[in-house]
Design a protein around this motif. Structure first.
Motif, PDB file in Angstrom:
ATOM      1  N   HIS A  80       0.805  -1.232   0.000  1.00  0.00           N
ATOM      2  CA  HIS A  80       0.000   0.000   0.000  1.00  0.00           C
ATOM      3  C   HIS A  80       0.836   1.279   0.000  1.00  0.00           C
ATOM      4  O   HIS A  80       0.286   2.362  -0.130  1.00  0.00           O
ATOM      5  N   SER A  81       2.144   1.143   0.134  1.00  0.00           N
ATOM      6  CA  SER A  81       2.963   2.339   0.348  1.00  0.00           C
ATOM      7  C   SER A  81       3.322   3.077  -0.935  1.00  0.00           C
ATOM      8  O   SER A  81       3.797   4.214  -0.872  1.00  0.00           O
ATOM      9  N   THR A  82       3.112   2.460  -2.099  1.00  0.00           N
ATOM     10  CA  THR A  82       3.539   3.104  -3.351  1.00  0.00           C
ATOM     11  C   THR A  82       2.395   3.496  -4.273  1.00  0.00           C
ATOM     12  O   THR A  82       2.602   4.278  -5.200  1.00  0.00           O
ATOM     13  N   ASP A 117      -4.524   2.561   9.590  1.00  0.00           N
ATOM     14  CA  ASP A 117      -3.120   2.294   9.290  1.00  0.00           C
ATOM     15  C   ASP A 117      -2.886   2.149   7.786  1.00  0.00           C
ATOM     16  O   ASP A 117      -1.927   2.696   7.238  1.00  0.00           O
ATOM     17  N   THR A 118      -3.757   1.399   7.117  1.00  0.00           N
ATOM     18  CA  THR A 118      -3.620   1.217   5.670  1.00  0.00           C
ATOM     19  C   THR A 118      -3.815   2.544   4.939  1.00  0.00           C
ATOM     20  O   THR A 118      -3.036   2.892   4.035  1.00  0.00           O
ATOM     21  N   GLU A 120      -3.316   5.496   6.037  1.00  0.00           N
ATOM     22  CA  GLU A 120      -2.165   6.363   6.276  1.00  0.00           C
ATOM     23  C   GLU A 120      -1.005   6.001   5.348  1.00  0.00           C
ATOM     24  O   GLU A 120      -0.323   6.880   4.804  1.00  0.00           O
ATOM     25  N   ARG A 121      -0.779   4.701   5.152  1.00  0.00           N
ATOM     26  CA  ARG A 121       0.292   4.275   4.234  1.00  0.00           C
ATOM     27  C   ARG A 121       0.021   4.778   2.823  1.00  0.00           C
ATOM     28  O   ARG A 121       0.932   5.229   2.128  1.00  0.00           O
ATOM     29  N   VAL A 122      -1.227   4.692   2.411  1.00  0.00           N
ATOM     30  CA  VAL A 122      -1.581   5.142   1.063  1.00  0.00           C
ATOM     31  C   VAL A 122      -1.369   6.646   0.920  1.00  0.00           C
ATOM     32  O   VAL A 122      -0.738   7.117  -0.039  1.00  0.00           O
ATOM     33  N   LYS A 124       0.442   8.594   2.686  1.00  0.00           N
ATOM     34  CA  LYS A 124       1.867   8.921   2.778  1.00  0.00           C
ATOM     35  C   LYS A 124       2.512   8.826   1.398  1.00  0.00           C
ATOM     36  O   LYS A 124       3.364   9.650   1.041  1.00  0.00           O
ATOM     37  N   GLY A 125       2.091   7.837   0.603  1.00  0.00           N
ATOM     38  CA  GLY A 125       2.576   7.735  -0.774  1.00  0.00           C
ATOM     39  C   GLY A 125       2.115   8.898  -1.629  1.00  0.00           C
ATOM     40  O   GLY A 125       2.865   9.411  -2.466  1.00  0.00           O
ATOM     41  N   HIS A 128       4.279  11.794  -0.739  1.00  0.00           N
ATOM     42  CA  HIS A 128       5.610  11.605  -1.327  1.00  0.00           C
ATOM     43  C   HIS A 128       5.590  11.969  -2.808  1.00  0.00           C
ATOM     44  O   HIS A 128       6.500  12.647  -3.306  1.00  0.00           O
TER      45      HIS A 128
END
Length: 351
Positions: A80-82, A117-118, A120-122, A124-125, A128
């Protein structure tokens, strides 16, 4: 004290979770703010003050997109981070082809049950990607819609707004016979062709942590590699060079995207042997039993962004791209439109 949110929570919507998410993503968004932003995250709308002093005839340029079925691999691979980077890239690269500088971006995250949490990861990408594109994450929307999405799934969409001087819009109208075609390296399939990619992957039997055949990356690393954002390098070029046309190679590959900038009477002659084919595309071709024309109609095949320039500045442009640490190749030339009328003429790769 009565829990005022309890009835909505029992219906499947936890507005307190949405509030926790806003608290988490606020500093991520604030880190992308530039001098045009005059509101904080959490308002009904984001306010952006245009700096018009640098433009004689400012024109706003906007684009919207999503990530598509690449998200299904993100769910399967817990990647999920990218995908947030993908979301930003698909829009900012699209307005870049017209010479526009991205100003701000807004995202839309929708899910059946909000996992903070998921999410937030998304996001955050997304932040970025905005930082990489030099634009502000001005706001967004998080929608929790019970029963609308399968458990663990979400959808992403977003849009950006940029600015360009009317006299500096790049539209391909000056492209002529003899001009050179430059290709800039992609990071992989970017965010296109994933319905076919998922079919090929399912039939191959490969698992996420298996090494991709012929590559040093795992399957997950190769297929979830985020879309390249070309903004900073291309804006650097535009500052000093008269680029005649630009293409973001997305859905439809070479055959559908390059003709969008070509004026009447010309075609682009492209040689596939002019750049190295990344292993992920050779695997897709072999595992999917695809032809090169099928590949070039679906994927970017290693070239994510295309420039058309006059031969008189070709060497200088290539030197600048190298100085910017971009891998780029002269992949073709503009020629007279042939009798068969095909706007993109491709010399196919040797098998």
């Amino acid at each position: 004290m009565t829990d005022r949110a309890d009835a909505y929570r029992r219906a499947g919507v936890d507005i307190t979770a949405a509030g926790r998410l806003v608290d988490r993503i606020k500093p991520l968004a604030q880190a992308t703010f530039n001098k045009g932003v005059i509101t904080d995250i959490g308002g009904f709308g984001g306010l952006f003050k245009l700096d018009l002093q640098s433009y004689e005839e400012p024109v706003l340029v906007s684009s919207t997109d999503g990530v598509g079925t690449k998200l299904l691999l993100a769910f399967e691979f817990d990647g999920h981070s990218t995908v947030g980077i993908d979301l930003v890239a698909m829009s900012v690269n699209d307005i870049l082809v017209q010479g526009a500088k991205p100003l701000f971006f807004l995202d839309y995250f929708a899910t059946g049950k909000l996992d903070v949490d998921t999410a937030e990861r998304v996001i955050k990408g997304v932040a970025h990607g905005c930082s990489e594109a030099g634009c502000a994450l001005l706001g967004g929307e998080t929608a929790e819609m019970p029963d609308f999405y399968p458990p663990g799934h979400y959808d992403l969409a977003g849009f950006c707004v940029g600015i360009v001087d009317n006299t500096k819009i790049v539209d391909g109208s000056s492209i002529g016979i003899g001009d050179s075609v430059i290709g800039i390296k992609s990071s992989g399939p970017h965010s296109n062709g994933y319905s076919l990619i998922r079919k090929i992957l399912a039939e191959s039997g490969l698992r996420p942590n298996d090494l991709l055949p012929g590559a040093s990356q795992t399957v997950a690393e190769a297929l979830l590699a985020p879309t390249r954002i070309y903004v900073k390098s291309v804006l650097n070029l535009l500052r000093d060079f008269p680029i005649k046309g630009m293409v973001h190679v997305t859905g439809g590959g070479f055959y559908e995207n390059i003709p969008r900038i070509l004026p009447r009477g010309v075609a682009a002659r492209v040689s596939m042997n002019s750049w190295p084919m990344p292993p992920v595309f050779r695997w897709l071709k072999d595992a999917g039993k695809l032809t090169w024309p099928e590949m070039l109609t679906t994927f970017n095949c290693g070239v994510g962004f295309v420039l058309v320039v006059g031969k008189d500045i070709l060497e200088d442009v290539m030197n600048r791209l190298n100085a910017l640490h971009e891998q780029a190749w002269v992949i073709g030339e503009i020629e007279r439109l042939p009798q068969d009328g095909e706007r993109v003429q491709v010399s196919l790769a040797e098998e």
